[in-house]
Design a protein around this motif. Structure first.
Motif, PDB file in Angstrom:
ATOM      1  N   GLU A 413      32.912  45.081  40.923  1.00 59.02           N
ATOM      2  CA  GLU A 413      33.154  44.637  42.298  1.00 59.02           C
ATOM      3  C   GLU A 413      31.884  44.044  42.890  1.00 59.02           C
ATOM      4  O   GLU A 413      31.910  43.003  43.592  1.00 59.02           O
ATOM      5  CB  GLU A 413      33.651  45.822  43.144  1.00 59.02           C
ATOM      6  CG  GLU A 413      35.059  46.248  42.782  1.00 59.02           C
ATOM      7  CD  GLU A 413      35.504  47.457  43.618  1.00 59.02           C
ATOM      8  OE1 GLU A 413      34.679  47.970  44.432  1.00 59.02           O
ATOM      9  OE2 GLU A 413      36.671  47.892  43.451  1.00 59.02           O
ATOM     10  N   ARG A 414      30.740  44.708  42.666  1.00 58.22           N
ATOM     11  CA  ARG A 414      29.462  44.192  43.190  1.00 58.22           C
ATOM     12  C   ARG A 414      29.155  42.833  42.610  1.00 58.22           C
ATOM     13  O   ARG A 414      28.735  41.891  43.330  1.00 58.22           O
ATOM     14  CB  ARG A 414      28.338  45.193  42.871  1.00 58.22           C
ATOM     15  CG  ARG A 414      27.000  44.823  43.509  1.00 58.22           C
ATOM     16  CD  ARG A 414      25.974  45.848  43.042  1.00 58.22           C
ATOM     17  NE  ARG A 414      25.785  45.822  41.603  1.00 58.22           N
ATOM     18  CZ  ARG A 414      25.035  44.897  40.964  1.00 58.22           C
ATOM     19  NH1 ARG A 414      24.437  43.924  41.599  1.00 58.22           N
ATOM     20  NH2 ARG A 414      24.918  44.948  39.635  1.00 58.22           N
ATOM     21  N   GLN A 415      29.403  42.763  41.247  1.00 56.58           N
ATOM     22  CA  GLN A 415      29.137  41.465  40.622  1.00 56.58           C
ATOM     23  C   GLN A 415      30.065  40.398  41.156  1.00 56.58           C
ATOM     24  O   GLN A 415      29.640  39.242  41.373  1.00 56.58           O
ATOM     25  CB  GLN A 415      29.304  41.598  39.098  1.00 56.58           C
ATOM     26  CG  GLN A 415      28.218  42.435  38.449  1.00 56.58           C
ATOM     27  CD  GLN A 415      28.416  42.598  36.944  1.00 56.58           C
ATOM     28  OE1 GLN A 415      29.405  42.068  36.409  1.00 56.58           O
ATOM     29  NE2 GLN A 415      27.502  43.321  36.270  1.00 56.58           N
ATOM     30  N   GLU A 416      31.313  40.803  41.358  1.00 58.28           N
ATOM     31  CA  GLU A 416      32.247  39.815  41.917  1.00 58.28           C
ATOM     32  C   GLU A 416      31.820  39.403  43.335  1.00 58.28           C
ATOM     33  O   GLU A 416      31.900  38.212  43.723  1.00 58.28           O
ATOM     34  CB  GLU A 416      33.650  40.399  41.940  1.00 58.28           C
ATOM     35  CG  GLU A 416      34.255  40.514  40.539  1.00 58.28           C
ATOM     36  CD  GLU A 416      35.629  41.140  40.582  1.00 58.28           C
ATOM     37  OE1 GLU A 416      36.064  41.564  41.685  1.00 58.28           O
ATOM     38  OE2 GLU A 416      36.305  41.264  39.487  1.00 58.28           O
ATOM     39  N   ARG A 417      31.372  40.376  44.173  1.00 58.35           N
ATOM     40  CA  ARG A 417      30.935  40.043  45.538  1.00 58.35           C
ATOM     41  C   ARG A 417      29.702  39.138  45.509  1.00 58.35           C
ATOM     42  O   ARG A 417      29.590  38.157  46.272  1.00 58.35           O
ATOM     43  CB  ARG A 417      30.622  41.322  46.323  1.00 58.35           C
ATOM     44  CG  ARG A 417      31.887  42.054  46.771  1.00 58.35           C
ATOM     45  CD  ARG A 417      31.533  43.082  47.841  1.00 58.35           C
ATOM     46  NE  ARG A 417      30.554  44.066  47.363  1.00 58.35           N
ATOM     47  CZ  ARG A 417      30.845  45.219  46.789  1.00 58.35           C
ATOM     48  NH1 ARG A 417      32.139  45.540  46.579  1.00 58.35           N
ATOM     49  NH2 ARG A 417      29.879  46.041  46.411  1.00 58.35           N
ATOM     50  N   GLU A 418      28.816  39.502  44.584  1.00 57.18           N
ATOM     51  CA  GLU A 418      27.613  38.660  44.491  1.00 57.18           C
ATOM     52  C   GLU A 418      27.982  37.246  44.075  1.00 57.18           C
ATOM     53  O   GLU A 418      27.420  36.257  44.560  1.00 57.18           O
ATOM     54  CB  GLU A 418      26.646  39.264  43.483  1.00 57.18           C
ATOM     55  CG  GLU A 418      25.985  40.536  44.002  1.00 57.18           C
ATOM     56  CD  GLU A 418      25.034  41.137  42.966  1.00 57.18           C
ATOM     57  OE1 GLU A 418      24.994  40.620  41.799  1.00 57.18           O
ATOM     58  OE2 GLU A 418      24.361  42.164  43.245  1.00 57.18           O
TER      59      GLU A 418
END
Length: 443
Positions: A413-418
């Motif tokens: 999720e963090r990677q997707e948000r980034e």
């Protein structure tokens, strides 16, 4: 009672009653009256065996073993001549039934249906000698032999026992045929020969049957079976005491019993006697010599009297054997009682031993089972602990797996948000650049 005199009176040759009956049967002019008178003349002096009536009645009496029997002479000769016709015999011989043909075949069966007895060695030699002399060739060479001479030789060699020789009638017929042949050898005119064979009478059948019986008894060990009728009507479940007693008396059973009671019917060899009765006086460990002394000691020990000892046998009366049987039965019961007690004691001892072994085995089995149960409980406890540990490890592993999955999901999720933020920033920069370029172009 000795019946030799009676048997001689009936069967002795040539003046026996049956021989005289056959002689009268052969005479053409003989009648029942002449037959009875001949019997009175020959046997009237034997008062203890033969009885003649006081009048002229055609009867006579014979004192048999069972008592006096009166015989009426009417029809004696006719019944004695009773014989089958030759045509009837030929017809029966040619019967299609094998049994009937065998019964009437010559040389196979005698008149009473029994096998014909064999001739003795003396009679066979006499028969061969007579057959050699009866040929015409030898008679012409050696001369004429008179019939009376052959009859005298036959009488001397038979020695007064003709009624026991079943082949006498055949020899007499050959003698008669020889005489006719010899007469023709003298030069007399040949005439048709008539049959010289004398027909066999009922008395002759009886003598032959008796000769067969005597010969069989002499060559064997006969055992007599007495058949007693319980009543005259032959009805079941009915016993006539007087009728049975008469039969026992007439057949000689009572006389035989009385003689055996007075004598010594049981005669045992020393070895057989000691083998059967030695234990009544001697222990089984003693080795006996099997002599009269040991046998007498046994009989004295059982308190018997009236017995006798021979050179090789023990002579006992009928009551001795019964007494010995009673003593053996009594001693056997005692032995059985001792055996029963000893066998019961041995059985109880064996049972106690088996019970002790069973208890020992059962105690060992119980200890083994207890140890197994303790070991099983410990193993069960360890198994439970291991199962709980495995369950806890499984739970921990599941929780760790879930945590790792959560972390990975958050990281994704963090990677997707980034990535989205980076895309937005790049888009914004692109938009600002486009707007700047548009502004510059507009300026």
């Amino acid at each position: 009672q000795d019946n030799k005199l009676l048997i001689d009176m009936l069967l002795k040759s040539p003046l026996g009653l049956l021989h005289l009956l056959d002689e009268q049967s052969r005479f053409p002019r003989a009648t029942d009256k002449t037959m009875v008178e001949k019997f009175h003349q020959e046997f009237g002096k034997q008062k203890g065996l033969y009885g003649a009536p006081k009048g002229d009645a055609l009867q006579f009496s014979i004192v048999h073993y069972a008592g006096r029997v009166v015989y009426w002479g009417n029809g004696f000769l006719v019944k004695n001549r009773d014989e089958l016709s030759s045509n009837i015999v030929t017809c029966l011989q040619e019967s299609r039934f094998p049994l009937v043909s065998a019964l009437f075949t010559k040389g196979q069966l005698s008149s009473f249906g029994s096998r014909p007895s064999r001739l003795s060695a003396k009679q066979n030699s006499l028969r061969r000698a007579l057959s050699r002399k009866m040929t015409l060739r030898e008679s012409s060479k050696r001369g004429i032999v008179r019939e009376s001479t052959l009859r005298r030789r036959m009488t001397k060699k038979q020695s007064g026992a003709d009624y026991l020789q079943p082949g006498l009638s055949r020899v007499e017929s050959r003698i008669s045929s020889q005489s006719s042949v010899l007469r023709s050898a003298k030069g007399t005119a040949p005439q048709p020969q008539k049959s010289t064979k004398t027909p066999t009478t009922v008395g002759g059948h009886f003598r032959k049957s008796l000769a067969d019986l005597i010969e069989k008894m002499q060559t064997a060990q006969p055992h007599f079976i007495r058949c007693i009728k319980p009543n005259e009507a032959r009805l079941p479940m009915r016993f006539d005491d007087k009728f049975v007693a008469k039969q026992l008396q007439y057949t000689g059973v009572l006389e035989t019993t009385r003689i055996r009671r007075e004598g010594y019917p049981t005669r045992l060899a020393f070895a057989d006697f000691l083998a059967r009765y030695a234990f009544l006086a001697y222990p089984s460990s003693v080795k006996l010599k099997r002599t009269a002394r040991e046998c007498g000691y046994v009989l004295e020990t059982v308190e018997l009297d009236g017995w006798r000892l021979g050179r090789s046998k023990v002579f006992l009366k009928y009551h001795h054997t019964e007494r010995l049987a009673e003593i053996i039965d009594r001693e056997t019961r005692r032995v059985v009682l001792v055996q029963k007690i000893i066998r019961g004691w041995l059985a109880r001892k064996r049972s106690a031993k088996l019970r002790a072994e069973a208890r020992r085995y059962s105690s060992g089995a119980e200890a083994f089972l207890y140890a197994i149960s303790v070991r099983a409980e410990s193993l069960f406890d360890r198994t439970l602990k291991l199962m709980e540990h495995d369950a806890a490890r499984r739970i921990r592993s599941q929780e760790a797996f879930k945590l790792v999955q959560t972390r990975e999901a958050k990281e994704l999720e963090r990677q997707e948000r980034e990535q989205e933020l980076a895309k937005k920033e790049a888009l914004n920069k692109l938009r600002a650049r486009v707007a700047q370029e548009a502004a510059q172009e507009a300026a």
